[in-house]
Design a protein around this motif. Structure first.
Motif, PDB file in Angstrom:
ATOM      1  N   GLU A   1      19.387 -10.487  -4.311  1.00 26.96           N
ATOM      2  CA  GLU A   1      19.244  -8.961  -4.130  1.00 26.96           C
ATOM      3  C   GLU A   1      17.834  -8.985  -3.356  1.00 26.96           C
ATOM      4  O   GLU A   1      17.599  -8.176  -2.442  1.00 26.96           O
ATOM      5  CB  GLU A   1      19.092  -8.239  -5.361  1.00 26.96           C
ATOM      6  N   ARG A   2      16.935 -10.021  -3.824  1.00 25.74           N
ATOM      7  CA  ARG A   2      15.587  -9.904  -2.907  1.00 25.74           C
ATOM      8  C   ARG A   2      15.713 -10.474  -1.386  1.00 25.74           C
ATOM      9  O   ARG A   2      15.209 -10.203  -0.562  1.00 25.74           O
ATOM     10  CB  ARG A   2      14.571 -11.090  -3.489  1.00 25.74           C
ATOM     11  N   GLN A   3      16.684 -11.347  -1.099  1.00 26.38           N
ATOM     12  CA  GLN A   3      16.822 -11.787   0.176  1.00 26.38           C
ATOM     13  C   GLN A   3      17.808 -10.536   0.985  1.00 26.38           C
ATOM     14  O   GLN A   3      17.334 -10.175   2.267  1.00 26.38           O
ATOM     15  CB  GLN A   3      17.842 -12.833   0.276  1.00 26.38           C
ATOM     16  N   MET A   4      18.597  -9.808   0.259  1.00 21.76           N
ATOM     17  CA  MET A   4      19.052  -8.710   0.732  1.00 21.76           C
ATOM     18  C   MET A   4      18.096  -7.489   1.180  1.00 21.76           C
ATOM     19  O   MET A   4      18.122  -6.962   2.159  1.00 21.76           O
ATOM     20  CB  MET A   4      20.206  -8.024  -0.127  1.00 21.76           C
ATOM     21  N   LEU A   5      17.143  -7.249   0.230  1.00 16.80           N
ATOM     22  CA  LEU A   5      15.929  -6.605   0.465  1.00 16.80           C
ATOM     23  C   LEU A   5      15.084  -6.928   1.599  1.00 16.80           C
ATOM     24  O   LEU A   5      14.875  -6.129   2.197  1.00 16.80           O
ATOM     25  CB  LEU A   5      15.260  -6.308  -0.809  1.00 16.80           C
ATOM     26  N   ALA A   6      14.885  -8.167   1.813  1.00 11.81           N
ATOM     27  CA  ALA A   6      14.234  -8.783   2.945  1.00 11.81           C
ATOM     28  C   ALA A   6      14.728  -8.367   4.141  1.00 11.81           C
ATOM     29  O   ALA A   6      14.356  -7.993   5.135  1.00 11.81           O
ATOM     30  CB  ALA A   6      13.826 -10.167   2.702  1.00 11.81           C
ATOM     31  N   LEU A   7      16.367  -8.631   4.172  1.00 14.11           N
ATOM     32  CA  LEU A   7      17.022  -8.350   5.475  1.00 14.11           C
ATOM     33  C   LEU A   7      17.039  -6.723   5.476  1.00 14.11           C
ATOM     34  O   LEU A   7      16.590  -6.460   6.995  1.00 14.11           O
ATOM     35  CB  LEU A   7      18.223  -8.677   5.180  1.00 14.11           C
ATOM     36  N   GLY A   8      17.230  -6.133   4.623  1.00 12.81           N
ATOM     37  CA  GLY A   8      17.292  -4.562   5.045  1.00 12.81           C
ATOM     38  C   GLY A   8      16.037  -4.296   5.359  1.00 12.81           C
ATOM     39  O   GLY A   8      15.914  -3.401   6.216  1.00 12.81           O
ATOM     40  N   ARG A   9      14.927  -4.716   4.864  1.00  6.92           N
ATOM     41  CA  ARG A   9      13.605  -4.003   5.215  1.00  6.92           C
ATOM     42  C   ARG A   9      13.295  -4.417   6.404  1.00  6.92           C
ATOM     43  O   ARG A   9      13.023  -3.758   7.440  1.00  6.92           O
ATOM     44  CB  ARG A   9      12.431  -4.573   4.452  1.00  6.92           C
ATOM     45  N   ALA A  10      13.805  -5.600   7.216  1.00  8.53           N
ATOM     46  CA  ALA A  10      13.787  -5.993   8.534  1.00  8.53           C
ATOM     47  C   ALA A  10      14.580  -4.993   9.596  1.00  8.53           C
ATOM     48  O   ALA A  10      14.002  -4.627  10.360  1.00  8.53           O
ATOM     49  CB  ALA A  10      14.148  -7.542   8.728  1.00  8.53           C
ATOM     50  N   LEU A  11      15.825  -4.768   8.824  1.00 10.74           N
ATOM     51  CA  LEU A  11      16.680  -4.019   9.832  1.00 10.74           C
ATOM     52  C   LEU A  11      16.084  -2.538   9.859  1.00 10.74           C
ATOM     53  O   LEU A  11      16.389  -1.813  10.803  1.00 10.74           O
ATOM     54  CB  LEU A  11      18.084  -3.689   8.923  1.00 10.74           C
ATOM     55  N   MET A  12      15.113  -2.173   8.936  1.00 12.67           N
ATOM     56  CA  MET A  12      14.833  -0.581   9.144  1.00 12.67           C
ATOM     57  C   MET A  12      13.866  -0.519  10.175  1.00 12.67           C
ATOM     58  O   MET A  12      13.550   0.546  10.857  1.00 12.67           O
ATOM     59  CB  MET A  12      13.885  -0.472   7.712  1.00 12.67           C
ATOM     60  N   GLY A  13      13.251  -1.720  10.660  1.00 13.58           N
ATOM     61  CA  GLY A  13      12.325  -1.566  11.876  1.00 13.58           C
ATOM     62  C   GLY A  13      13.202  -1.843  13.282  1.00 13.58           C
ATOM     63  O   GLY A  13      12.663  -1.762  14.140  1.00 13.58           O
ATOM     64  N   LYS A  14      14.456  -1.562  13.211  1.00 10.63           N
ATOM     65  CA  LYS A  14      15.538  -1.573  14.140  1.00 10.63           C
ATOM     66  C   LYS A  14      15.245  -2.831  15.324  1.00 10.63           C
ATOM     67  O   LYS A  14      15.048  -2.455  16.429  1.00 10.63           O
ATOM     68  CB  LYS A  14      15.453  -0.481  15.100  1.00 10.63           C
ATOM     69  N   PRO A  15      14.941  -3.935  14.787  1.00 13.37           N
ATOM     70  CA  PRO A  15      14.682  -5.188  15.731  1.00 13.37           C
ATOM     71  C   PRO A  15      15.765  -5.429  16.734  1.00 13.37           C
ATOM     72  O   PRO A  15      16.982  -5.201  16.528  1.00 13.37           O
ATOM     73  CB  PRO A  15      14.444  -6.405  14.869  1.00 13.37           C
ATOM     74  N   ASN A  16      15.239  -5.877  17.722  1.00 13.42           N
ATOM     75  CA  ASN A  16      16.232  -6.528  19.032  1.00 13.42           C
ATOM     76  C   ASN A  16      16.498  -7.766  18.791  1.00 13.42           C
ATOM     77  O   ASN A  16      17.553  -8.337  19.145  1.00 13.42           O
ATOM     78  CB  ASN A  16      15.831  -6.387  20.405  1.00 13.42           C
ATOM     79  N   LEU A  17      15.536  -8.442  18.098  1.00 14.53           N
ATOM     80  CA  LEU A  17      15.681  -9.801  17.804  1.00 14.53           C
ATOM     81  C   LEU A  17      15.375 -10.355  16.572  1.00 14.53           C
ATOM     82  O   LEU A  17      14.129 -10.026  16.006  1.00 14.53           O
ATOM     83  CB  LEU A  17      14.929 -10.800  18.852  1.00 14.53           C
ATOM     84  N   LEU A  18      16.084 -10.792  15.579  1.00 15.89           N
ATOM     85  CA  LEU A  18      15.904 -10.921  14.179  1.00 15.89           C
ATOM     86  C   LEU A  18      15.923 -12.525  13.835  1.00 15.89           C
ATOM     87  O   LEU A  18      16.921 -13.060  14.305  1.00 15.89           O
ATOM     88  CB  LEU A  18      17.295 -10.490  13.227  1.00 15.89           C
ATOM     89  N   MET A  19      14.964 -12.844  13.546  1.00 17.73           N
ATOM     90  CA  MET A  19      14.624 -14.309  13.184  1.00 17.73           C
ATOM     91  C   MET A  19      14.796 -14.644  11.540  1.00 17.73           C
ATOM     92  O   MET A  19      14.011 -14.058  11.131  1.00 17.73           O
ATOM     93  CB  MET A  19      13.568 -14.904  13.691  1.00 17.73           C
TER      94      MET A  19
END
Ligand code: ATP
Length: 245
Positions: free
Chosen positions: A149-167
């Motif tokens: 769930e923490r990994q999901m949250l880390a990913l979800g938080r990254a997506l909140m910033g609407k990145p064009n390149l996700l690493m």
């Protein structure tokens, strides 16, 4: 491919003092692609992501070119790269343990808020759609979540910033097989959203399954590269990274 890459790294070398962790590396990520870099411990995978993001430890020195959407970014500080739409989810996940799931997600949109975007929360429902478990646990403290769930949250938080390149640095690290499957399912679901993903993994099988293209990194140098489906059939990749299937 005829499409211009969103990320183009060329001649990248990184050293930590006398140790050269990356040597003359060149990789590309096309728009909307999932590209993975596989390789053993210590091959330089995290170093690559940190160098692309401009987030090397102060002992690390990079030379070479990092072009993001046609702009040379290798001399820009990390915040500028974030503002341009680059986002790194580090292996350590770095959540705010005492804050709720929802507040951690809202922090992911902070940069967009500061930049004056009125719809800076527009990714909250899509993120909850991708991760229904986070929605169920939205009021729970992040520190009480399971590893997956923490990994999901880390990913979800990254997506909140609407990145064009996700690493993503080892998103499957330390997770149980079922959760790994779920995480990779979500990564492949991102393909339709327009974000390009550069994925660093020791779980080569899962990484190649979701990727368009792959690079094999060994002791700081590219050993092989190719379309992910071809790499997954390469006898040396199978023997070294996929085990006997
Ligand atoms: P792992 O999967 O184990 O994290 P990796 O492929 O991500 O490995 P890196 O962490 O990038 O590899 O490390 C590459 C090399 O650089 C290793 O030899 C490592 O010991 C060295 N290294 C990494 N970080 C530092 C640092 N801050 N100072 C000195 N050497 C470092």
């Amino acid at each position: 491919s005829t499409m211009k890459p969103i990320l183009s790294v060329s001649g990248l070398s990184v050293r930590y003092g006398k140790v050269e962790a990356l040597h003359d590396l060149s990789i590309e990520v096309g728009p909307g692609q999932i590209v993975s870099v596989i390789g053993p411990n210590g091959a330089g995978k995290s170093t690559l992501l940190n160098a692309v993001m401009g987030a090397l430890p102060t002992t690390g020195h990079a030379k070479g070119s990092v072009r993001y959407r046609d702009e040379e970014v290798s001399l820009l500080p990390v915040e500028r790269r974030v503002a341009l739409g680059m986002c790194l989810v580090p292996e350590k996940r770095e959540l705010f343990a005492s804050m709720s799931v929802e507040d951690n997600l809202l922090l992911g949109a902070y940069r967009r808020k500061r930049a004056g975007e009125r719809n800076y929360l527009d990714q909250l429902e899509p993120v909850f759609g991708l991760f229904p478990r986070l929605k169920e646990r939205r009021k729970q403290a992040a520190g009480t979540l399971s590893g997956g769930e923490r990994q999901m949250l880390a990913l979800g938080r990254a997506l909140m910033g609407k990145p064009n390149l996700l690493m993503l640095d080892e998103p499957s690290l330390g997770l149980a097989p079922l959760i790994v499957k779920e995480i990779f399912h979500i990564i492949s679901a991102l393909r339709g959203t327009g974000v390009a993903t550069l994925l660093i993994e020791q779980n080569a099988r899962a990484a190649l399954q979701v990727s368009d293209y792959g690079y094999v990194l060994e002791t700081g140098e590219l050993a092989m590269q190719g379309p992910a489906g071809e790499l997954a059939k390469n006898p040396r990749v199978i023997e070294t990274y996929l085990g006997l299937a």
